[in-house]
Scaffold this motif. Structure first.
Motif, mmCIF file in Angstrom:
data_model
loop_
_atom_site.group_PDB
_atom_site.id
_atom_site.type_symbol
_atom_site.label_atom_id
_atom_site.label_comp_id
_atom_site.label_asym_id
_atom_site.label_seq_id
_atom_site.Cartn_x
_atom_site.Cartn_y
_atom_site.Cartn_z
ATOM 1 N N VAL A 1 0.846 -1.199 0.000
ATOM 2 C CA VAL A 1 0.000 0.000 0.000
ATOM 3 C C VAL A 1 0.879 1.247 0.000
ATOM 4 N N VAL A 2 0.537 2.219 -0.847
ATOM 5 C CA VAL A 2 1.175 3.532 -0.718
ATOM 6 C C VAL A 2 0.105 4.539 -0.297
ATOM 7 N N VAL A 3 0.486 5.422 0.606
ATOM 8 C CA VAL A 3 -0.440 6.426 1.131
ATOM 9 C C VAL A 3 -0.011 7.783 0.579
ATOM 10 N N VAL A 4 -0.929 8.430 -0.130
ATOM 11 C CA VAL A 4 -0.631 9.747 -0.712
ATOM 12 C C VAL A 4 -0.978 10.819 0.317
ATOM 13 N N ALA A 5 -0.077 11.777 0.483
ATOM 14 C CA ALA A 5 -0.340 12.875 1.419
ATOM 15 C C ALA A 5 0.117 14.175 0.780
ATOM 16 N N VAL A 6 -0.521 15.260 1.168
ATOM 17 C CA VAL A 6 -0.143 16.581 0.634
ATOM 18 C C VAL A 6 0.533 17.355 1.761
ATOM 19 N N PRO A 7 1.837 17.649 1.613
ATOM 20 C CA PRO A 7 2.539 18.356 2.678
ATOM 21 C C PRO A 7 1.875 19.701 2.971
ATOM 22 N N GLY A 8 1.693 19.967 4.248
ATOM 23 C CA GLY A 8 1.076 21.236 4.638
ATOM 24 C C GLY A 8 -0.442 21.172 4.655
ATOM 25 N N LEU B 1 4.235 0.395 1.815
ATOM 26 C CA LEU B 1 5.446 0.624 1.021
ATOM 27 C C LEU B 1 6.024 2.002 1.284
ATOM 28 N N GLY B 2 5.150 2.955 1.625
ATOM 29 C CA GLY B 2 5.650 4.301 1.915
ATOM 30 C C GLY B 2 4.582 5.351 1.728
ATOM 31 N N LEU B 3 5.008 6.573 2.013
ATOM 32 C CA LEU B 3 4.128 7.725 1.903
ATOM 33 C C LEU B 3 4.554 8.482 0.650
ATOM 34 N N VAL B 4 3.607 8.815 -0.212
ATOM 35 C CA VAL B 4 3.929 9.600 -1.412
ATOM 36 C C VAL B 4 3.534 11.042 -1.137
ATOM 37 N N LEU B 5 4.481 11.950 -1.224
ATOM 38 C CA LEU B 5 4.157 13.363 -1.013
ATOM 39 C C LEU B 5 3.755 13.973 -2.347
ATOM 40 N N ASN B 6 2.497 14.379 -2.421
ATOM 41 C CA ASN B 6 1.963 14.946 -3.670
ATOM 42 C C ASN B 6 1.962 16.466 -3.569
ATOM 43 N N GLU B 7 1.928 17.082 -4.724
ATOM 44 C CA GLU B 7 1.875 18.551 -4.810
ATOM 45 C C GLU B 7 3.020 19.197 -4.036
ATOM 46 N N VAL B 8 4.206 18.597 -4.162
ATOM 47 C CA VAL B 8 5.380 19.146 -3.483
ATOM 48 C C VAL B 8 5.906 20.343 -4.274
ATOM 49 N N SER B 9 6.232 21.401 -3.571
ATOM 50 C CA SER B 9 6.821 22.568 -4.236
ATOM 51 C C SER B 9 8.057 22.969 -3.438
ATOM 52 N N ALA B 10 8.798 23.942 -3.940
ATOM 53 C CA ALA B 10 9.998 24.407 -3.235
ATOM 54 C C ALA B 10 9.641 24.854 -1.818
ATOM 55 N N ALA B 11 8.430 25.387 -1.657
ATOM 56 C CA ALA B 11 8.032 25.905 -0.345
ATOM 57 C C ALA B 11 7.760 24.787 0.660
ATOM 58 N N THR B 12 7.460 23.562 0.175
ATOM 59 C CA THR B 12 7.100 22.489 1.104
ATOM 60 C C THR B 12 8.189 21.434 1.239
ATOM 61 N N THR B 13 9.387 21.683 0.669
ATOM 62 C CA THR B 13 10.471 20.707 0.834
ATOM 63 C C THR B 13 11.666 21.401 1.475
ATOM 64 N N ASP B 14 12.714 20.602 1.735
ATOM 65 C CA ASP B 14 13.920 21.198 2.299
ATOM 66 C C ASP B 14 14.800 21.797 1.196
ATOM 67 N N TYR C 1 15.101 19.184 -3.987
ATOM 68 C CA TYR C 1 14.689 19.080 -5.385
ATOM 69 C C TYR C 1 14.138 20.394 -5.906
ATOM 70 N N ASP C 2 14.502 21.490 -5.258
ATOM 71 C CA ASP C 2 13.905 22.744 -5.703
ATOM 72 C C ASP C 2 14.493 23.159 -7.047
ATOM 73 N N ASP C 3 13.939 24.196 -7.586
ATOM 74 C CA ASP C 3 14.244 24.586 -8.947
ATOM 75 C C ASP C 3 15.730 24.866 -9.173
ATOM 76 N N ARG C 4 16.330 25.573 -8.180
ATOM 77 C CA ARG C 4 17.749 25.917 -8.311
ATOM 78 C C ARG C 4 18.583 24.649 -8.435
ATOM 79 N N TYR C 5 18.248 23.670 -7.539
ATOM 80 C CA TYR C 5 19.010 22.428 -7.507
ATOM 81 C C TYR C 5 18.854 21.688 -8.837
ATOM 82 N N SER C 6 17.620 21.562 -9.331
ATOM 83 C CA SER C 6 17.441 20.779 -10.561
ATOM 84 C C SER C 6 18.112 21.455 -11.750
#
Ligand SMILES: Nc1ncnc2c1ncn2[C@@H]1O[C@H](COP(=O)(O)OP(=O)(O)OP(=O)(O)O)[C@@H](O)[C@H]1O
Ligand SMILES: [Mg+2]
Length: 216
Positions: free
Chosen positions: A150-157, A179-192, A195-200
């Protein structure tokens, strides 16, 4: 996500994955459909089943209008094979849509999913299952106990952390393979920022230079 799911079961291949979430509208159907397409595009025979008989959405995402589906199969002795649809441009993907529902059909899926999976698993590399949200309904827990993982989808924030840990605890109590938690609708504001734009952009530039240096 596809790769990490498969790598986590490199020794005994996973045959079925259910995608769920704690609350409605967190992206279950989006994730289930994309996971099934990604798996099929790697030349794997993939079956996607819309087991959300309360709010079916797979057919909408795939742009099909099924005349019949899982709900009818649950009423008619589980004859589901004649309700399968093939999806244009994704040759390895087969879909069992929810189809028109009838009152009480959602109560039938919990106990019957294991029979459908037992019949379908030998015929497919992976079965992806879209489902209703966990909180407030009983059939997703029954379904979770019938699948390989099972994967559980969650929206950070947005997804409530307390409710999420309650759901994860219920799944673990039933010895469900989470199996894990899938973080959906992740943006630069909701991650560390990993994977933000600058990094990619930096990552992309680095590989472009490497390719140029090697004449690729
Ligand atoms: N990563 C994303 N980026 C942008 N929009 C998204 C994303 N994930 C989902 N959505 C949108 O959010 C809405 C809800 O998504 P979806 O239908 O996949 O959720 P759900 O959990 O299946 O909902 P339900 O509980 O109604 O079945 C849809 O309009 C979908 O297109
Ligand atoms: Mg949905």
């Amino acid at each position: 996500m596809r790769t990490s799911i498969l790598l986590s079961h490199a020794h005994s291949p996973l045959k079925s994955v259910m995608v769920t979430s704690v609350l409605p509208s967190e992206g279950k159907t989006t994730v289930a459909v994309q996971l099934a397409i990604a798996h099929a595009q790697q030349n794997n025979k993939t079956l996607l089943i819309d087991c959300d008989l309360r709010r079916p959405g797979v057919h909408l995402k795939l742009g099909v209008t099924p005349k019949s589906g899982l709900a009818a199969a649950l009423r008619n002795g589980l004859s589901w094979r004649d309700k399968l649809l093939r999806i244009k441009n994704v040759p390895n993907l087969t879909v069992l849509p929810a189809g028109p529902s009838f009152q009480g059909c959602d109560a039938l899926i919990g106990g019957n999913l294991k029979h459908i999976l037992a019949a379908a698993e030998p015929e497919y590399d992976l079965i992806v299952i879209d489902s209703p949200p966990m909180l407030g309904f009983s059939e997703p827990l029954q379904m979770a106990a019938a699948v390989g993982g099972v994967v559980v989808v969650a929206v950070p924030g947005a997804t409530d952390r307390h409710a999420t840990s309650q759901v994860l605890a219920s799944l673990r109590r039933l010895r469900v393979n989470v199996l894990g938690l899938v973080l959906n609708e992740v943006s630069a504001a909701t991650t560390d920022g990993y994977y933000d734009d600058r990094y990619s952009r930096r990552f992309y530039r680095y590989y472009r230079q490497e390719h140029k240096a090697r004449g690729v």
